[in-house]
Design an enzyme around this catalytic site. Structure first.
Site, PDB file in Angstrom:
ATOM      1  N   LYS A  38       0.835  -1.208   0.000  1.00 45.59           N
ATOM      2  CA  LYS A  38       0.000   0.000   0.000  1.00 45.59           C
ATOM      3  C   LYS A  38       0.868   1.256   0.000  1.00 45.59           C
ATOM      4  CE  LYS A  38      -2.114  -1.153   3.812  1.00 45.59           C
ATOM      5  NZ  LYS A  38      -1.516  -2.472   4.015  1.00 45.59           N
ATOM      6  N   THR A  39       1.835   1.280   0.896  1.00 44.55           N
ATOM      7  CA  THR A  39       2.679   2.463   1.001  1.00 44.55           C
ATOM      8  C   THR A  39       3.480   2.642  -0.296  1.00 44.55           C
ATOM      9  OG1 THR A  39       2.809   2.125   3.377  1.00 44.55           O
ATOM     10  CG2 THR A  39       4.442   3.584   2.408  1.00 44.55           C
ATOM     11  N   ASP A 227      -1.905   7.761   3.940  1.00 42.23           N
ATOM     12  CA  ASP A 227      -1.471   6.409   4.325  1.00 42.23           C
ATOM     13  C   ASP A 227      -2.094   6.068   5.686  1.00 42.23           C
ATOM     14  OD1 ASP A 227      -0.156   3.998   4.222  1.00 42.23           O
ATOM     15  OD2 ASP A 227       1.869   4.813   4.418  1.00 42.23           O
ATOM     16  N   GLU A 228      -2.223   4.796   6.003  1.00 42.30           N
ATOM     17  CA  GLU A 228      -2.747   4.331   7.300  1.00 42.30           C
ATOM     18  C   GLU A 228      -4.089   4.991   7.624  1.00 42.30           C
ATOM     19  OE1 GLU A 228      -1.160   1.987   8.877  1.00 42.30           O
ATOM     20  OE2 GLU A 228       0.969   2.141   8.407  1.00 42.30           O
ATOM     21  N   GLN A 258      -5.781  -3.418  10.707  1.00 42.12           N
ATOM     22  CA  GLN A 258      -4.666  -2.826  11.447  1.00 42.12           C
ATOM     23  C   GLN A 258      -5.074  -1.565  12.189  1.00 42.12           C
ATOM     24  OE1 GLN A 258      -0.602  -2.943   9.662  1.00 42.12           O
ATOM     25  NE2 GLN A 258      -1.687  -3.578   7.818  1.00 42.12           N
ATOM     26  N   ARG A 621       4.808  -7.677  11.055  1.00 38.86           N
ATOM     27  CA  ARG A 621       6.025  -6.878  10.898  1.00 38.86           C
ATOM     28  C   ARG A 621       7.188  -7.761  10.465  1.00 38.86           C
ATOM     29  NH1 ARG A 621       3.942  -3.213   9.332  1.00 38.86           N
ATOM     30  NH2 ARG A 621       2.109  -4.503   9.520  1.00 38.86           N
TER      31      ARG A 621
HETATM   32  N1  LIG Z   1       5.285  -5.412  -6.390  1.00 38.44           N
HETATM   33  C1  LIG Z   1       6.245  -5.562  -5.488  1.00 38.44           C
HETATM   34  N2  LIG Z   1       7.360  -6.253  -5.779  1.00 38.44           N
HETATM   35  C2  LIG Z   1       8.324  -6.436  -4.864  1.00 38.44           C
HETATM   36  N3  LIG Z   1       8.270  -5.977  -3.602  1.00 38.44           N
HETATM   37  C3  LIG Z   1       7.178  -5.289  -3.232  1.00 38.44           C
HETATM   38  C4  LIG Z   1       6.106  -5.047  -4.138  1.00 38.44           C
HETATM   39  N4  LIG Z   1       5.164  -4.349  -3.501  1.00 38.44           N
HETATM   40  C5  LIG Z   1       5.619  -4.157  -2.245  1.00 38.44           C
HETATM   41  N5  LIG Z   1       6.828  -4.710  -2.082  1.00 38.44           N
HETATM   42  C6  LIG Z   1       7.631  -4.751  -0.843  1.00 38.44           C
HETATM   43  O1  LIG Z   1       6.863  -5.368   0.162  1.00 38.44           O
HETATM   44  C7  LIG Z   1       7.081  -4.769   1.424  1.00 38.44           C
HETATM   45  C8  LIG Z   1       5.773  -4.259   2.004  1.00 38.44           C
HETATM   46  O2  LIG Z   1       5.312  -3.143   1.253  1.00 38.44           O
HETATM   47  P1  LIG Z   1       4.623  -1.915   1.940  1.00 38.44           P
HETATM   48  O3  LIG Z   1       5.380  -1.513   3.157  1.00 38.44           O
HETATM   49  O4  LIG Z   1       4.358  -0.900   0.899  1.00 38.44           O
HETATM   50  O5  LIG Z   1       3.277  -2.635   2.390  1.00 38.44           O
HETATM   51  P2  LIG Z   1       2.045  -2.026   3.183  1.00 38.44           P
HETATM   52  O6  LIG Z   1       0.842  -2.593   2.542  1.00 38.44           O
HETATM   53  O7  LIG Z   1       2.166  -0.559   3.234  1.00 38.44           O
HETATM   54  O8  LIG Z   1       2.260  -2.693   4.607  1.00 38.44           O
HETATM   55  P3  LIG Z   1       1.649  -2.219   6.027  1.00 38.44           P
HETATM   56  O9  LIG Z   1       0.203  -2.606   6.010  1.00 38.44           O
HETATM   57  O10 LIG Z   1       2.397  -3.012   7.024  1.00 38.44           O
HETATM   58  O11 LIG Z   1       1.852  -0.747   6.123  1.00 38.44           O
HETATM   59  C9  LIG Z   1       8.072  -3.667   1.198  1.00 38.44           C
HETATM   60  O12 LIG Z   1       9.368  -4.169   1.472  1.00 38.44           O
HETATM   61  C10 LIG Z   1       7.906  -3.368  -0.266  1.00 38.44           C
HETATM   62  O13 LIG Z   1       9.070  -2.797  -0.836  1.00 38.44           O
HETATM   63 MG   LIG Z   2       2.353   0.778   4.853  1.00 32.53          MG
END
Ligand SMILES: Nc1ncnc2c1ncn2[C@@H]1O[C@H](COP(=O)(O)OP(=O)(O)OP(=O)(O)O)[C@@H](O)[C@H]1O
Ligand SMILES: [Mg+2]
Length: 761
Positions: A38-39, A227-228, A258, A621
């Protein structure tokens, strides 16, 4: 940087992520589980808006959960776009609120240089307000008052509305708050101060009531990204709604599973009702997790599936298998801390490609748990950093120095005045201060201003009055200097002139640490560069002294921002602080029923679900390894608590777990399974070979009978297993009341009962 990098980044996304990142106009929601990118989508979309759609960076507003995340986002976008995205607003809701208020505070009746009261300062103001209204702070707990006020503020309930609703009600506490709330707000205003909640509420008030300002920001921000989003409260919801109402270009990303700030007023409905609030929203769900192994993800999925109140979604990963999840039973919190440190040491040395301490995180439910861990880390020499706990800026000596800076910057700040007026000691006693406050209140004057003419005021003792005038003179000299001097040298000279090092030295050995902290603060001030502040537009910086800007920066530093990613050390923090972060190896400690989940969660299903979400946040995490620790007994608030394994851990399928006991317990087990097994346990204790040591009990072990403690599990030859409910008498006459699992309650004389401690739990 080249355009191609944006397309490269887009190419690295999966199709759903890509749809979200390439979305152009209109509202959109990315609702997806942990680690699904997402981020990453949010950041890519910003780069894409700028690169592909030619949106000027200053037309973009991005909201992150921490200032640290804001910094990272700037950096990443800067990298993608080939330079600092000048003019783009990225920050937490609080930081963005400050930025707006610094420009427009006068429209609300504040000066632009207003002071920001942190939690402690606002609590002291609540106390002073309670006292001024003749409420006894012993009967009306100031923290409770503050929390009720804060709840009202985050719901955008004004003092007037609160008064109307509760002023005449049956709830005496709410009635008191109805009186305190307006008086508190007035006191803040008199001091040209705002508290943290005001940083959210006042911008909303401004946008709601001032069409000119609203129009200006609506035109400016063509795209909003958050975000969040699951942790936003009503005030934040309104803020976004006001800004995005016309064009609807609002993208929010979040995960309902979350949401962990309900206790602070976050409202899950914001994310659950997004589609109905913003008709025509594009909704993207991401189902692939890029962070964790299949084992960790499966555990997370199983845990969160127990929540009833959720939208429900699946998460899968391509990373098959993975290390199983360790569940380590420990003796007590010190044993647990040792287990954690030893495990880290072993993995640091031998683990597959794990050579950095920064790859490890130790998470816990409550800040107090960090103490035992910190002791163990210190002894072992493993580098660590703690996020939270007694925060740097909350330390007494730092608050004292900051008190001077605040007063120099804002002469109306009474909290700062009262803090430093007699520090270091300069012969201004409590009576003098009390008289000064009375005289000032009678005239409606500020304290510092009144102090500057104290010898002319009624009832102020002459000696004290002279000192007060000298103090006021000192502050005004430094205020004049602050206008022209950089904050680093200013602070250095101020500390020197006040003789603070001398005062701290006089406090003995503890003073040394405090001196170091003050030096660290000065070092920070010397490094401070207002040009790098992103809360203000460059042309606006001139309106403030460097000191004002420094104070603003300090007020907004959240715990997580102090996390230094460049230092190779283990990170310790509460589960709340871990949101959004990821680590190869994660420990979740204190997994005992009653601690995590906290026992009060049992009263309220909604609270239990929030605790479970917090556990879900913790589990997710971890990238490669997750280790869960629990202790049989733990000292909490000075008392031993006995806890069974948390039901959260029990909801993880057994096939994913590797249960084990700490080395210390293992050696106890070995001892207890010697040929003397049939002997009652206390015999072994008497012989000095048992598991009961001074570490376990405060008083020496009674030689006549074994000691039992409430909550402990015991085994009886005929009655079976049970839990000790009460212990009375002592020595030979010690009696225990035990609730046996099968035969119910029995009262036994320990001497004859031949109870064993039950290890099977
Ligand atoms: N398409 C992709 N290919 C490879 N790595 C990815 C891809 N998308 C995300 N990632 C990696 O996966 C991990 C999680 O991504 P991110 O932190 O953006 O997730 P999130 O959904 O924001 O998580 P959270 O809910 O914990 O905030 C990061 O290390 C990110 O770089
Ligand atoms: Mg995130």
């Amino acid at each position: 940087m080249p355009r191609s990098s944006v397309s490269e980044l887009l190419d690295s996304l999966n199709p759903e992520q890509r749809v979200a990142a390439e979305h152009f106009e209109g509202p959109s929601l990315v609702l997806a589980g942990a680690g699904s990118g997402k981020t990453r989508v949010l950041t890519t979309r910003i780069a894409h808006l700028v690169q592909e759609h030619g949106v000027p960076p200053e037309r973009i507003l991005a909201v992150t959960f921490t200032n640290k995340a804001a910094g990272e986002m700037r950096e990443r976008i800067g990298g993608l776009l080939g330079g600092e995205p000048r003019g783009m607003w990225v920050g937490t809701f609080h930081a963005l609120g400050v930025r707006i208020l610094r420009r427009h505070a006068p429209r609300l009746g504040w000066e632009r240089t207003f002071t920001i009261f942190d939690a402690e300062q606002s609590l002291r103001q609540v106390k002073r307000t309670l006292e001024s209204l003749d409420f006894d702070p012993k009967r009306f707990n100031p923290k409770g008052v503050r929390s009720m006020m804060s709840g009202a503020k985050n719901q955008l309930v004004t003092p007037g509305q609160f008064q109307q609703e509760h002023g005449e009600g049956f709830d005496l506490f709410a009635r008191a708050v109805a009186k305190v709330y307006p008086a508190y707000q007035a006191a803040l205003k008199d001091q040209n101060a705002m508290d943290f909640d005001d940083l959210l509420v006042k911008p909303v008030e401004l946008l709601q009531n001032d069409q000119t300002v609203l129009g200006e920001y609506r035109r400016r921000f063509a795209f909003l990204l958050v975000d969040e989003y699951q942790d936003t409260n009503h005030a934040q919801f309104r803020f976004l709604q006001l800004l995005a109402a016309e064009h609807g270009n609002l993208m929010v990303v979040g995960d309902d599973d979350q949401s962990i700030y309900g206790w602070r007023g976050a409202d899950l409905r914001n994310i659950l009702d997004f589609e109905s609030t913003w008709p025509g929203s594009m909704v993207v769900r991401l189902e692939r997790n890029y962070r964790s192994t299949a084992v960790i993800l499966e555990a997370a999925n199983q845990v969160i599936a127990e929540n009833v109140n959720r939208k429900g979604k699946t998460l899968r990963t391509d990373r098959e298998g993975g290390e199983k999840i360790g569940v380590v039973e420990c003796f007590d919190e010190n044993d647990e801390a040792r287990v954690v440190v030893d495990e880290i040491k072993a993995r640091y040395q031998n683990g597959p490609a794990l050579h950095n301490y920064r790859d490890f995180a130790v998470l816990y439910r409550t800040n107090a748990q960090s103490r035992a861990l910190e002791d163990a880390f210190r002894r072992s020499g493993v580098p660590y950093q703690i996020v939270g706990g007694v925060r740097f800026y909350e330390r007494r000596e730092i608050q004292d120095v900051m008190g001077y800076l605040r007063l120099v910057s804002n002469p109306l700040d009474e909290d700062a005045f009262l803090r430093v007026v007699n520090y270091p000691r300069r012969g201004i006693g409590n009576t003098t201060v009390a008289r000064l406050r009375e005289a000032a209140a009678a005239e409606g004057a500020g304290l510092l201003e009144a102090a500057s003419r104290a010898t002319t005021l009624p009832n102020v003792p002459t000696g004290g009055a002279r000192q007060l005038e000298a103090f006021a003179e000192l502050v005004s000299t430094w205020s004049a200097r602050a206008a022209t001097t950089r904050v680093g040298p200013l602070l250095e000279a101020l500390v020197d002139e006040l003789g603070l090092y001398k005062a701290l030295e006089d406090e003995g050995p503890e003073g040394e640490d405090r001196i170091d902290n003050v030096k660290e603060l000065i070092a920070g001030a010397l490094d401070f560069n207002a040009e790098l502040l992103d809360e203000l537009d460059p042309e606006e910086i001139d309106a403030f002294s460097e000191l004002d800007l420094f104070l603003q920066r300090v007020a907004l530093v959240a715990d997580v921002d102090r996390l230094d990613g460049d230092v190779d050390s283990v990170t310790m923090m509460t589960l709340h602080n871990a949101k959004g972060l990821e680590f190869p190896v994660v420990f979740i400690t204190g997994l005992e029923d009653g601690l995590f989940p906290l026992s009060r969660a049992y009263d309220e299903p909604a609270t239990m679900e929030e605790e479970r979400r917090l556990f879900y946040v913790g589990v997710t995490r971890a990238r490669d390894t997750l280790i869960l620790c629990h202790a049989r007994q733990r000292r909490r608030a000075g008392e031993y608590m006995y806890g069974r394994l948390s039901p959260f851990a029990e909801s993880i399928p057994e096939a994913l777990l590797v249960p084990r006991v700490s080395p210390r317990l293992e050696s106890n087990h070995r001892r207890s399974s010697t040929p003397h097994r049939s002997r009652p346990r206390f015999e072994a204790e008497k012989a000095g070979s048992g598991f009961v040591s001074e570490e376990t009990f405060d008083t020496p072990i009674n030689q006549d009978a074994p000691r039992y403690v409430k909550g402990e599990r015991v085994l009886h030859a005929t009655f079976g297993s049970g839990t000790v409910k009460e212990v009375t008498g002592f020595g030979k006459d010690t009696k225990v009341t035990v609730d046996f699992d099968d035969v119910g309650r029995k009262r036994l004389l320990v001497r004859y009962a031949n109870l064993e401690k039950d290890w099977t739990m």
